[in-house]
Design a protein around this motif. Structure first.
Motif, PDB file in Angstrom:
ATOM      1  N   LEU A 220       0.882  -1.245  -0.002  1.00 36.52           N
ATOM      2  CA  LEU A 220       0.088  -0.138  -0.002  1.00 36.52           C
ATOM      3  C   LEU A 220       0.822   1.085   0.030  1.00 36.52           C
ATOM      4  CD1 LEU A 220      -2.902   1.040   0.092  1.00 36.52           C
ATOM      5  CD2 LEU A 220      -2.749   0.783   2.665  1.00 36.52           C
ATOM      6  N   LEU A 221       1.972   1.212   0.743  1.00 41.55           N
ATOM      7  CA  LEU A 221       2.710   2.447   0.632  1.00 41.55           C
ATOM      8  C   LEU A 221       3.472   2.731  -0.606  1.00 41.55           C
ATOM      9  CD1 LEU A 221       4.579   1.783   4.176  1.00 41.55           C
ATOM     10  CD2 LEU A 221       3.065   3.681   3.629  1.00 41.55           C
ATOM     11  N   SER A 222       3.646   1.638  -1.469  1.00 41.11           N
ATOM     12  CA  SER A 222       4.562   1.883  -2.841  1.00 41.11           C
ATOM     13  C   SER A 222       3.385   2.215  -3.859  1.00 41.11           C
ATOM     14  CB  SER A 222       4.787   0.326  -3.156  1.00 41.11           C
ATOM     15  OG  SER A 222       3.894  -0.545  -3.483  1.00 41.11           O
ATOM     16  N   PHE A 223       1.949   2.230  -3.189  1.00 41.87           N
ATOM     17  CA  PHE A 223       0.837   2.763  -4.290  1.00 41.87           C
ATOM     18  C   PHE A 223       1.000   4.148  -4.377  1.00 41.87           C
ATOM     19  CE2 PHE A 223      -2.643  -0.818  -4.642  1.00 41.87           C
ATOM     20  CZ  PHE A 223      -1.602  -1.662  -4.986  1.00 41.87           C
ATOM     21  N   LYS A 224       0.787   4.884  -5.686  1.00 45.44           N
ATOM     22  CA  LYS A 224       0.534   6.039  -5.856  1.00 45.44           C
ATOM     23  C   LYS A 224      -0.720   6.678  -5.752  1.00 45.44           C
ATOM     24  CE  LYS A 224       4.717   6.774  -8.673  1.00 45.44           C
ATOM     25  NZ  LYS A 224       5.276   7.359  -9.909  1.00 45.44           N
ATOM     26  N   ARG A 225      -1.833   5.702  -6.071  1.00 45.50           N
ATOM     27  CA  ARG A 225      -3.286   5.795  -5.852  1.00 45.50           C
ATOM     28  C   ARG A 225      -3.834   5.999  -4.519  1.00 45.50           C
ATOM     29  NH1 ARG A 225      -7.754   3.228  -5.912  1.00 45.50           N
ATOM     30  NH2 ARG A 225      -6.555   1.209  -5.734  1.00 45.50           N
ATOM     31  N   LEU A 226      -3.315   4.996  -3.733  1.00 46.00           N
ATOM     32  CA  LEU A 226      -3.854   5.026  -2.387  1.00 46.00           C
ATOM     33  C   LEU A 226      -2.804   5.325  -1.466  1.00 46.00           C
ATOM     34  CD1 LEU A 226      -6.006   1.928  -2.365  1.00 46.00           C
ATOM     35  CD2 LEU A 226      -6.698   4.358  -2.145  1.00 46.00           C
ATOM     36  N   ALA A 227      -3.174   5.977  -0.196  1.00 44.16           N
ATOM     37  CA  ALA A 227      -2.331   6.309   0.859  1.00 44.16           C
ATOM     38  C   ALA A 227      -2.835   5.553   2.105  1.00 44.16           C
ATOM     39  CB  ALA A 227      -1.818   7.942   1.168  1.00 44.16           C
ATOM     40  N   PRO A 228      -2.093   4.919   2.962  1.00 48.64           N
ATOM     41  CA  PRO A 228      -2.379   4.465   4.210  1.00 48.64           C
ATOM     42  C   PRO A 228      -3.109   5.425   5.045  1.00 48.64           C
ATOM     43  CG  PRO A 228      -0.255   4.577   4.335  1.00 48.64           C
ATOM     44  CD  PRO A 228      -0.612   4.863   2.938  1.00 48.64           C
ATOM     45  N   ASN A 229      -3.852   5.429   6.129  1.00 46.08           N
ATOM     46  CA  ASN A 229      -4.182   6.024   7.270  1.00 46.08           C
ATOM     47  C   ASN A 229      -3.969   5.412   8.348  1.00 46.08           C
ATOM     48  OD1 ASN A 229      -6.381   4.103   7.649  1.00 46.08           O
ATOM     49  ND2 ASN A 229      -7.652   5.431   6.530  1.00 46.08           N
ATOM     50  N   ALA A 230      -4.404   6.039   9.503  1.00 47.61           N
ATOM     51  CA  ALA A 230      -3.948   5.503  10.958  1.00 47.61           C
ATOM     52  C   ALA A 230      -4.469   4.201  11.046  1.00 47.61           C
ATOM     53  CB  ALA A 230      -4.284   6.542  12.043  1.00 47.61           C
ATOM     54  N   ILE A 231      -5.661   3.966  10.590  1.00 45.36           N
ATOM     55  CA  ILE A 231      -6.081   2.701  10.786  1.00 45.36           C
ATOM     56  C   ILE A 231      -5.347   1.476  10.369  1.00 45.36           C
ATOM     57  CG2 ILE A 231      -8.270   1.086  10.184  1.00 45.36           C
ATOM     58  CD1 ILE A 231      -9.990   3.541  10.547  1.00 45.36           C
TER      59      ILE A 231
END
Length: 266
Positions: A220-231
């Motif tokens: 997920l961290l390598s995705f440009k389209r999505l960013a992680p959140n605190a959850i």
């Protein structure tokens, strides 16, 4: 402008003509445990008016749904059916949404099963709300059954229905199924969203699959389209904590701090 309904203060939105409806006011004033007979008495001749103008029924059901009056909305729909007032998918979806918000998964699945008998075709909104209701009620098997029925009826699932199914599997401790559904999304041309990923990470944590949980966050961290959140981070760190893996948890925490973060949904 506001008015009191029981112990709850309801703010009447400007321009919402439904709040000028005395029938709606009386429905909102009912106790949440009101019987269907009480609702039928209030509706009275209004049902004849609704038969001529179905949008009025939709407005009332929508307002009840927004204020969490699920049982009242369900009684309204039942009265419409008993009095042979024409009902369409919008009426049903509004009632389903009300029941789903109230956590009444049984009422939701009942409404969904009634629709074909009345020749009302369920759509992706109907099924997605039903899957979400089952997920919130901890009924993961029923949630997957609804998703299966959705596909059998050739109604295309969307990100909401799949995310709810993944979350249902997570709550049921079925991490393998959660992962299967998450991996299946691209195959049917659905893009996993942050809710899908978070449910997947949480499911892996519950299943003591901390390495897979970290791998998913790294992806997920390598995705440009999505960013992680605190959850996302909390779920992965919790997976490490349950397995006694404090060093990977610290490394992940450091990576999360330096990564762009999305705000958590409210």
């Amino acid at each position: 402008m506001s008015r009191s309904v029981g112990s709850t203060c309801i703010v009447c939105p400007s321009g919402d003509l439904s709040f000028g409806d005395p029938v709606l006011h009386r429905l909102l004033d009912l106790c949440v445990f009101a019987r269907k007979e009480q609702v039928s008495v209030i509706l009275g001749v209004e049902l004849k008016r609704w038969a001529r103008e179905p949008r009025l029924a939709t407005a009332v059901l929508g307002t009840l749904a927004r204020h969490g009056r699920s049982s009242i909305a369900n009684h309204v729909l039942a009265s419409m059916l008993e009095n042979k007032v024409e009902t369409n998918v919008f009426h049903f979806n509004t009632a389903i949404a009300a029941c789903a918000r109230g956590g009444q998964w049984q009422s939701v699945t009942d409404l969904l099963s009634i629709m074909p008998r009345l020749l009302v075709r369920s759509d992706e909104i109907s099924y997605s709300a039903a899957i979400s209701a089952c997920e919130k009620g901890g009924q993961w098997q029923r949630a997957l059954s609804v998703l299966s029925r959705m596909q059998q009826m050739r109604v295309r699932p969307n990100e909401i229905s799949y995310s709810a199914a993944i979350s249902a599997c997570e709550k049921g401790g079925e991490w393998q199924l959660a992962l299967m559904f998450l991996n299946a999304m691209p195959e049917i041309r659905l893009s996993p969203n942050i809710i899908s990923f978070n449910a997947g990470v949480s499911a892996l944590g519950r299943g003591s699959q901390w390495q897979q949980a970290i791998s998913m966050v790294s992806t997920l961290l390598s995705f440009k389209r999505l960013a992680p959140n605190a959850i996302t981070g909390s779920a992965a760190i919790s997976a490490c904590e349950k397995a006694g893996q404090w060093q990977p948890a610290l490394i992940l925490l450091s990576a999360m701090r330096s990564a762009p973060m999305e705000p958590c949904p409210t």
